[in-house]
Design an enzyme around this catalytic site. Structure first.
Site, PDB file in Angstrom:
ATOM      1  CB  SER A   1      -0.766  -0.129   1.262  1.00  0.00           C
ATOM      2  OG  SER A   1      -1.900   0.955   1.126  1.00  0.00           O
ATOM      3  CB  THR A   2       1.293   4.435   2.427  1.00  0.00           C
ATOM      4  OG1 THR A   2      -0.238   4.361   2.452  1.00  0.00           O
ATOM      5  CG2 THR A   2       1.930   5.423   2.301  1.00  0.00           C
TER       6      THR A   2
ATOM      7  CG  HIS B   1      -4.033  -0.861  -0.932  1.00  0.00           C
ATOM      8  ND1 HIS B   1      -3.774  -0.743   0.357  1.00  0.00           N
ATOM      9  CD2 HIS B   1      -4.669  -2.065  -1.291  1.00  0.00           C
ATOM     10  CE1 HIS B   1      -4.332  -2.106   0.730  1.00  0.00           C
ATOM     11  NE2 HIS B   1      -4.791  -2.773   0.013  1.00  0.00           N
TER      12      HIS B   1
ATOM     13  CG  MET C   1      -2.473   3.017   7.512  1.00  0.00           C
ATOM     14  SD  MET C   1      -1.504   3.023   9.077  1.00  0.00           S
ATOM     15  CE  MET C   1      -0.730   4.633   9.213  1.00  0.00           C
TER      16      MET C   1
ATOM     17  CG  ASP D   1      -5.579  -5.490   2.256  1.00  0.00           C
ATOM     18  OD1 ASP D   1      -6.232  -6.591   2.613  1.00  0.00           O
ATOM     19  OD2 ASP D   1      -5.551  -5.078   1.273  1.00  0.00           O
TER      20      ASP D   1
END
Length: 343
Positions: free
Chosen positions: A164-165, A190, A283, A286
């Site tokens: 993600s991030t 993401h 973050m 998931d």
């Protein structure tokens, strides 16, 4: 849950109306304080030195200097979390390459609720960005030699990666170092629609492997990387002696669509011990449960360590619940994948 101290935000955008609207709306959150606004990068530079914001929101198209050039000059001297806020989609990946940690597309004002949705997303990403560690991933990763006489039937193996991030850089750091004769690789990063294809195309132009945005029914092949399309859940399904991907529009899982948990869980069921799972910076949680399922089915699982993660969330949760077999710094993950396949 209230944060102990408000997050200090600097807004950089050449539109007076947009600056004022953004400042007013995000200031409604009790955890966020807009400490200043700037119309161009030169003003922004002075305000960063003076106000020391925790997070900067940055437009790409601005007078005097565009946001990407500003990032390239800013990050080596004043590394801090920057969220790109722009409607120019093709430039957002350049901004991420230049050091931005996140992006949000400017709202469609003609759509009902567009501004509210945009503000809510931006506030969430400001809070995430305030925890990010920046400036520690811009390294050169030399290519490694292709697997030779590995003794592994790569056609029966699957490598699954979730992030993600900070994941666009992290995925590149891993995939760009892998040789062409790898088993099929499936990835969830993401990202919203459009950007997943742009990202896949960029990887395809810079890696040894073939990289494409996945389409429903795509066949997994050695040397091919499939990126889950934005707003679709992607699963691996056994088909004869091989595998295909199923991409379907569904509800969010673990807060995301595409979801790493959905991908990892499907790999656990379809491939079991014939798979490797890798969870990278991001973050939230998931992918943690899905990685644990993979491990319980006999897969080899790898988690990025805290020091090299932009946001040590997803890999931390996966590690804490026992889903990670080996935790490694980002620059060693490619080598570990090759080592496991070469046994």
């Amino acid at each position: 849950m209230r944060l102990k101290q408000k997050i200090k935000v600097l807004i950089v955008d050449d539109s007076l109306l947009f600056r004022e609207t953004l400042s007013r709306e995000i200031s409604k959150d009790p955890d966020v304080e807009v400490v200043g606004t700037a119309t161009d990068p030169y003003m922004a530079r002075d305000m960063i030195i003076k106000l020391k914001p925790d997070v900067v929101t940055l437009d790409v198209e601005m007078p005097k200097m565009n946001g990407i050039e500003f990032l390239k000059k800013l990050m080596p001297q004043y590394p801090l979390p920057v969220i790109v806020v722009s409607s120019v989609s093709k430039n957002i990946l350049d901004a991420l390459d230049a050091g931005a940690v996140e992006f949000v597309t400017k709202p469609n004002f003609s759509r009902t609720g567009g501004m509210n949705s945009f503000v809510n997303e931006l506030i969430v990403k400001i809070k995430i960005a305030s925890t990010a560690k920046v400036g520690n991933l811009k390294k050169d990763y030399a290519p490694i030699k292709a697997i030779a006489n590995s003794g592994v039937n790569t056609m029966n193996m699957i490598i699954a990666i979730g992030a993600s991030t900070g994941g666009t850089d992290a995925i590149y750091a891993v995939v760009s170092r892998l040789p062409r004769d790898m088993p099929p690789i499936v990835i969830v990063q993401h990202m919203p629609p459009v950007f997943t294809k742009l990202y896949a195309d960029r990887l395809n132009n810079t890696c040894e492997l073939e990289v494409k945005e996945a389409e429903d029914g795509d066949v997994l092949k050695p040397g091919r990387v499939l990126i889950a399309p934005g707003s679709y859940q992607m699963r691996i399904v056994k088909r004869g002696t091989g595998y295909i991907v199923k991409c379907t529009q569904e509800e969010k899982v673990s807060g995301h669509c595409p979801s790493v948990d959905v991908l990892f869980s499907s790999v656990a069921e379809a491939a079991g011990k014939q798979s490797i799972g890798v969870i990278l910076t991001g973050m939230g949680k998931d992918g943690a449960e899905g990685l644990l399922k993979m491990k319980k089915k006999g897969a080899y699982t790898i988690g990025q360590d805290e020091k090299t993660s932009i946001v040590y969330g997803m890999p931390m949760v996966a590690y804490n619940i026992g889903g990670v077999e080996k935790q490694l710094p980002l620059e060693k993950i490619s080598d570990e994948i090759v080592r496991v396949l070469s046994k």
